[in-house]
Design a protein around this motif. Structure first.
Motif, PDB file in Angstrom:
ATOM      1  N   TYR B  49      81.661  38.163  35.588  1.00  0.00           N
ATOM      2  CA  TYR B  49      81.039  36.839  35.499  1.00  0.00           C
ATOM      3  C   TYR B  49      81.077  36.259  34.082  1.00  0.00           C
ATOM      4  O   TYR B  49      80.966  35.057  33.908  1.00  0.00           O
ATOM      5  N   ARG B  50      81.199  37.118  33.069  1.00  0.00           N
ATOM      6  CA  ARG B  50      81.346  36.585  31.712  1.00  0.00           C
ATOM      7  C   ARG B  50      82.702  35.927  31.521  1.00  0.00           C
ATOM      8  O   ARG B  50      82.880  35.095  30.656  1.00  0.00           O
ATOM      9  N   TRP B  52      84.989  34.977  34.345  1.00  0.00           N
ATOM     10  CA  TRP B  52      85.422  34.085  35.433  1.00  0.00           C
ATOM     11  C   TRP B  52      84.182  33.471  36.074  1.00  0.00           C
ATOM     12  O   TRP B  52      83.146  34.124  36.190  1.00  0.00           O
ATOM     13  N   SER B  53      84.300  32.238  36.503  1.00  0.00           N
ATOM     14  CA  SER B  53      83.115  31.553  37.030  1.00  0.00           C
ATOM     15  C   SER B  53      82.805  31.989  38.464  1.00  0.00           C
ATOM     16  O   SER B  53      81.697  31.756  38.946  1.00  0.00           O
ATOM     17  N   GLY B  54      83.755  32.596  39.142  1.00  0.00           N
ATOM     18  CA  GLY B  54      83.484  33.042  40.507  1.00  0.00           C
ATOM     19  C   GLY B  54      84.772  33.342  41.236  1.00  0.00           C
ATOM     20  O   GLY B  54      85.836  33.467  40.626  1.00  0.00           O
ATOM     21  N   ASP B  57      87.912  31.047  40.812  1.00  0.00           N
ATOM     22  CA  ASP B  57      88.452  31.166  39.458  1.00  0.00           C
ATOM     23  C   ASP B  57      89.253  32.473  39.322  1.00  0.00           C
ATOM     24  O   ASP B  57      90.327  32.498  38.709  1.00  0.00           O
TER      25      ASP B  57
END
Lengths: 192, 192
Positions: B49-50, B52-54, B57
């Motif tokens: 999560y640091r 890639w946004s989700g 992504d």
């Protein structure tokens, strides 16, 4: 000659076929079992087994109906017109949302069993493919196309954009785009 | 300029990307969650999560690497040679079994969410598509192609057989088949 036995109930055929195609689109080949088709169609398993030998027979039978129409083009004296007519038929077929969806699903499911995919594909497209190659052969005879070209590749060139539009969720190919393809390919393969 | 913060650990990027592509090929977009990627890659969810946004992504990032190579062709003075080089690159890309498998899967999964599919597709192919259209534009400028043609359709005609071969589990298109396509399309679109 009178057919033996009771006349086959085509309503049952239709129900089973529709259920097979729905299942195939939704859950793919793996989930399209005789059991699942029986449950979805409301037709007893024993009845299905009297008419189809199993899963692959069900799938091939249902797809065959989609791949053939009642008014397949026949060959005329004008191979260029025949080419346009055949590609028009192909275009209509691939414009059907259910057909597009099924073809995408089969393509992806085929990753697990490429041989099965190829077997299905060859049986389904053989007739139309043969017709397309026959028409291109007549274009050679009539002097529209050079006699030293790989007609199978020319066939691919004509057909592929229609398939790709469906596979990549783009708008249907238009009649004028298809005319343009025929024009490019015939000019590109003209003698001299 | 020195980048701020600690240098990004590319080994972790690679692990996450590989896990994302494997999951995508096996279980499709629906199953390619951040949770599943964390489990498959052995990289902590918080770390993912640091960076890639989700889920989308992750998928787009992993596919972007597949769609780009380090040595993308650049434009020369010879648009016909450029066309051959670009199509050669495309051919190589589609000859990769993992790439073919992923594209089939995405195509089928796209039936559930065509807009998402289109968004992915446009972002992934935009660069190469732009280059192909630029090369075809140069072919027009150089007098190889008439100036009244729909270059996007010409582009489709060149690219589609490569994609269809992969989608229908056929052998890779050969270099000579692709040369033949370029020959047909350039003759077919030649002025006069």
């Amino acid at each position: 000659m009178k057919p033996r036995g009771r006349p086959r109930d085509t309503a049952i055929d239709d129900q089973v076929r529709a259920a097979t195609l729905d299942l195939l689109a939704e859950v793919g080949r793996a989930g399209t079992t005789v059991e699942a088709v029986a449950a979805a169609s409301g037709v007893a398993k024993t009845t299905i087994y009297r008419r189809w030998s199993g899963r692959d027979d069900l799938i091939l039978g249902a797809l065959s109906v989609l791949f053939q129409s009642d008014d397949e083009p026949t060959l005329s004296d004008d191979p260029r017109a025949d080419l346009g007519a055949l590609l028009g038929r192909l275009r209509e077929q691939w414009a059907d949302p259910q057909f597009r969806r099924l073809m995408r699903r089969l393509s992806s499911d085929g990753s697990e069993a490429p041989q099965d995919y190829q077997r299905f594909r060859e049986q389904l497209i053989a007739q139309r493919r043969g017709l397309l190659l026959a028409i291109l052969g007549r274009c050679v005879d009539a002097g529209y196309i050079r006699d030293d070209v790989d007609l199978r590749w020319a066939a691919d060139l004509l057909v592929a954009p229609v398939i790709v539009a469906a596979m990549t969720h783009r708008d249907d190919v238009t009649a004028s785009q298809l005319d343009f393809s025929v024009d490019i390919v015939l000019r590109g393969l003209a003698p001299g």
